[in-house]
Design a protein around this motif. Structure first.
Motif, mmCIF file in Angstrom:
data_model
loop_
_atom_site.group_PDB
_atom_site.id
_atom_site.type_symbol
_atom_site.label_atom_id
_atom_site.label_comp_id
_atom_site.label_asym_id
_atom_site.label_seq_id
_atom_site.Cartn_x
_atom_site.Cartn_y
_atom_site.Cartn_z
ATOM 1 N N GLY A 52 0.820 -1.204 0.000
ATOM 2 C CA GLY A 52 0.000 0.000 0.000
ATOM 3 C C GLY A 52 0.857 1.258 0.000
ATOM 4 N N HIS A 94 -2.488 -4.642 0.218
ATOM 5 C CA HIS A 94 -2.945 -3.832 1.353
ATOM 6 C C HIS A 94 -3.241 -2.420 0.878
ATOM 7 C CE1 HIS A 94 -1.835 -1.001 4.779
ATOM 8 N NE2 HIS A 94 -2.950 -1.572 5.191
ATOM 9 N N SER A 95 -4.393 -1.885 1.274
ATOM 10 C CA SER A 95 -4.778 -0.500 0.978
ATOM 11 C C SER A 95 -4.789 -0.259 -0.528
ATOM 12 C CB SER A 95 -3.834 0.459 1.708
ATOM 13 O OG SER A 95 -4.324 1.783 1.671
ATOM 14 N N GLY A 145 -4.454 -3.397 -2.225
ATOM 15 C CA GLY A 145 -5.708 -4.140 -2.256
ATOM 16 C C GLY A 145 -6.589 -3.683 -3.402
ATOM 17 N N HIS A 146 -6.593 -2.384 -3.666
ATOM 18 C CA HIS A 146 -7.340 -1.848 -4.808
ATOM 19 C C HIS A 146 -6.801 -2.408 -6.119
ATOM 20 C CE1 HIS A 146 -7.169 1.158 -8.112
ATOM 21 N NE2 HIS A 146 -8.466 1.220 -7.909
ATOM 22 N N THR A 165 -7.522 -6.229 -6.678
ATOM 23 C CA THR A 165 -8.950 -6.446 -6.927
ATOM 24 C C THR A 165 -9.328 -5.993 -8.326
ATOM 25 O OG1 THR A 165 -9.432 -6.116 -4.574
ATOM 26 C CG2 THR A 165 -11.283 -5.951 -6.098
ATOM 27 N N ALA A 201 -7.784 -8.962 -0.358
ATOM 28 C CA ALA A 201 -7.622 -7.509 -0.275
ATOM 29 C C ALA A 201 -7.723 -7.085 1.184
ATOM 30 C CB ALA A 201 -8.684 -6.799 -1.116
ATOM 31 N N GLY A 214 -8.646 -2.691 1.523
ATOM 32 C CA GLY A 214 -8.593 -2.180 0.159
ATOM 33 C C GLY A 214 -9.468 -0.954 -0.056
ATOM 34 N N LEU A 250 -12.177 -10.297 1.442
ATOM 35 C CA LEU A 250 -12.030 -8.876 1.735
ATOM 36 C C LEU A 250 -11.855 -8.713 3.242
ATOM 37 C CD1 LEU A 250 -14.811 -7.421 -0.611
ATOM 38 C CD2 LEU A 250 -12.447 -8.066 -1.159
#
Length: 499
Positions: free
Chosen positions: A95, A333-334, A337-338, A341, A365, A368, A430
């Motif tokens: 992240g 992570h963060s 995670g975005h 995904t 994620a 995320g 998630l």
């Protein structure tokens, strides 16, 4: 040196007699070539002298690979990495708001991208994100922790970030200096000598010029740091030469004025203040000059980097046999995670430009960011949205996993989306922290959309935790195994792995 760097030996003894073998700085660029060791014999060589076939301006297209490795019968470190064709593998994406971070997170804050000694010190203590690779490998899951190209701030926000980083670094170093001075004062009291005489502090007014001088010393520390880490600061020999010449000239001028023995308080103020300002200009000016030359990257380029890393890991596993590349999972992570995904959804979307044969078995994620328009705030917008996703709301929606679900193949009505298209999506886990702002609600909404389209999605909240400690304490002990993040992730992987 690249290749086999270390065998994980710190911390508690890993369970099941397993240790972790670490392959550092593997280049995963888009050449399509696996320039890492691909045979068991090469991995057994402790004097591996591999070099990258392609040289990038940064090392943002490299990864660290953590591989489970059995201990020898006598408990000593293994000299070879056994082939383990049943071992699943995770590609982890860090992240940092799409414009900060690294596979070794602390290195970002001692580099051309940012210099913040306080944050670097904290992240070094928690060993982010190597702690995640180590924790998973201890559980028998190989993990590739990647770096990827970052976006950068525009002016004047770049200056604002540099200012806050300088203030945090200065406060941190001054605090260390104050602690050491207190220790010195205590020792002087024990030994019966006068610390005030040694430092010539006769009144409270003498503290201010000493503060200016201390800040000037901190600026010189910046120069030393930039010299030692010149590769991360992208400094040429000419850059360093100029920086040191200006610094040395400033120091000599200060010594000349100080040697005159002027005791006038105003003169002390002036000399020390000028020294501080001069060293500040040389150091921060050079940092700003180099930062302005750094290329910014959009989220599309970041997605491409993650895609390339997955392709590399797939080929690496197939050729080396160190893990099963057909059992590959994405984790982030963060901002990471975005990205994982969004990548998984775009690969599953038949109408997406990013369609491939990559076999992703699952996506995890952690905290995320799934709904980008919610970052459209007065402060967050120029810090996160604009640098990476542009200024148009339509671009934010296009890059938001929650909105991708409802706009697949050009259909705005979620009910009109062909279910068979989205049944190809891998299973999703998630995970959110107990204190995670709006990210908990966003994760719930995304999970509902995935399930409505026939996909496999589950939610998990880790308690107690917040957006940062959830990864800092990735393998922290917990009385409840169901809320220990390492266990949650490994159970998800094993549940969807082939028997």
């Amino acid at each position: 040196m690249q290749g086999i760097e270390t065998v994980y030996t710190h911390g508690t003894v890993p369970r099941c007699g397993e240790r972790v073998l670490v392959l550092k700085d593997l280049f995963y660029g888009s050449t399509g070539k696996v320039n890492a060791p691909t045979t068991k014999d090469k991995l057994n060589r402790q004097d591996d002298q591999r070099t990258d076939t392609c040289k990038f301006d940064t090392d943002k297209h490299k990864l660290d690979l953590y591989i489970p490795s059995k201990r020898m019968s006598d408990g000593s470190s293994p000299r070879k990495a056994p082939k383990t064709p049943n071992t699943p593998v995770v590609v982890f994406v860090h992240g940092g708001g799409w414009r900060r971070g690294d596979r070794s997170a602390w290195k970002h804050y001692v580099s051309i991208l940012d210099t913040n000694f306080l944050v670097a010190f904290i992240l070094k203590i928690f060993r982010l994100y190597g702690n995640i690779g180590e924790a998973l490998a201890e559980k028998g899951v190989a993990c590739a922790v990647i770096s990827y190209p970052l976006s950068k701030l525009e002016m004047p926000w770049m200056l604002f970030e540099m200012l806050t980083s300088y203030l945090m670094s200065s406060t941190f170093l001054l605090t260390i200096g104050a602690v050491l001075t207190s220790i010195a004062y205590l020792l002087s009291w024990i030994l019966g000598c006068s610390l005030q005489t040694a430092f010539r502090i006769n009144s409270i007014f003498d503290v201010v010029p000493i503060l200016f001088l201390s800040l000037a010393i901190i600026n010189v520390f910046y120069v030393v740091t930039m010299t030692v880490s010149k590769s991360r600061y992208k400094l040429t020999f000419a850059n360093l030469l100029l920086l040191w010449i200006m610094t040395i000239v400033t120091i000599l001028v200060y010594r000349r004025w100080d040697s005159k023995g002027t005791d006038m308080l105003k003169m002390k103020y002036l000399v020390n203040f000028v020294t501080f300002v001069a060293t500040l200009i040389w150091t921060q000016g050079m940092l700003l000059y180099k930062r302005l030359q750094v290329k910014t990257s959009s989220y599309q380029e970041q997605l491409e980097a993650v895609y390339d890393s997955v392709s590399f890991v797939t080929k690496f596993g197939a050729e080396s046999g160190l893990f099963n590349s057909e059992e590959l999972y994405l984790m982030g992570h963060s901002a990471g995670g975005h990205l994982v995904t969004l990548l998984a959804l775009q690969i599953a979307d038949d109408c997406s430009d990013l369609n491939s044969d990559l076999n992703i078995k699952g996506v995890i994620a952690i905290s995320g960011v799934f709904d980008l328009p919610k970052l459209n705030k007065k402060i967050l917008k120029p810090l996160y949205l604009h640098p990476t996703f542009g200024e148009k709301r339509s671009d934010w929606l296009k890059a938001s996993p929650s909105h991708v679900m409802s706009s697949a193949c050009g259909d705005e009505d979620l009910d009109d989306v062909t279910l068979s298209t989205w049944r190809k999506t891998p299973p999703f886990l998630l995970i959110t922290a107990e204190k995670d702002l709006h990210l908990q609600k966003d994760a719930e909404l995304l999970c509902q959309k995935i399930q409505k389209l026939g996909g496999d999605c589950s939610l998990q909240t880790i308690c107690p935790s917040n957006h940062f400690t959830i990864v800092w304490d990735f393998k922290a002990d917990s009385s409840n195994e169901n809320t220990k993040l390492t266990e949650v992730c490994v159970k998800f992987i094993l549940r969807h792995a082939k028997c």
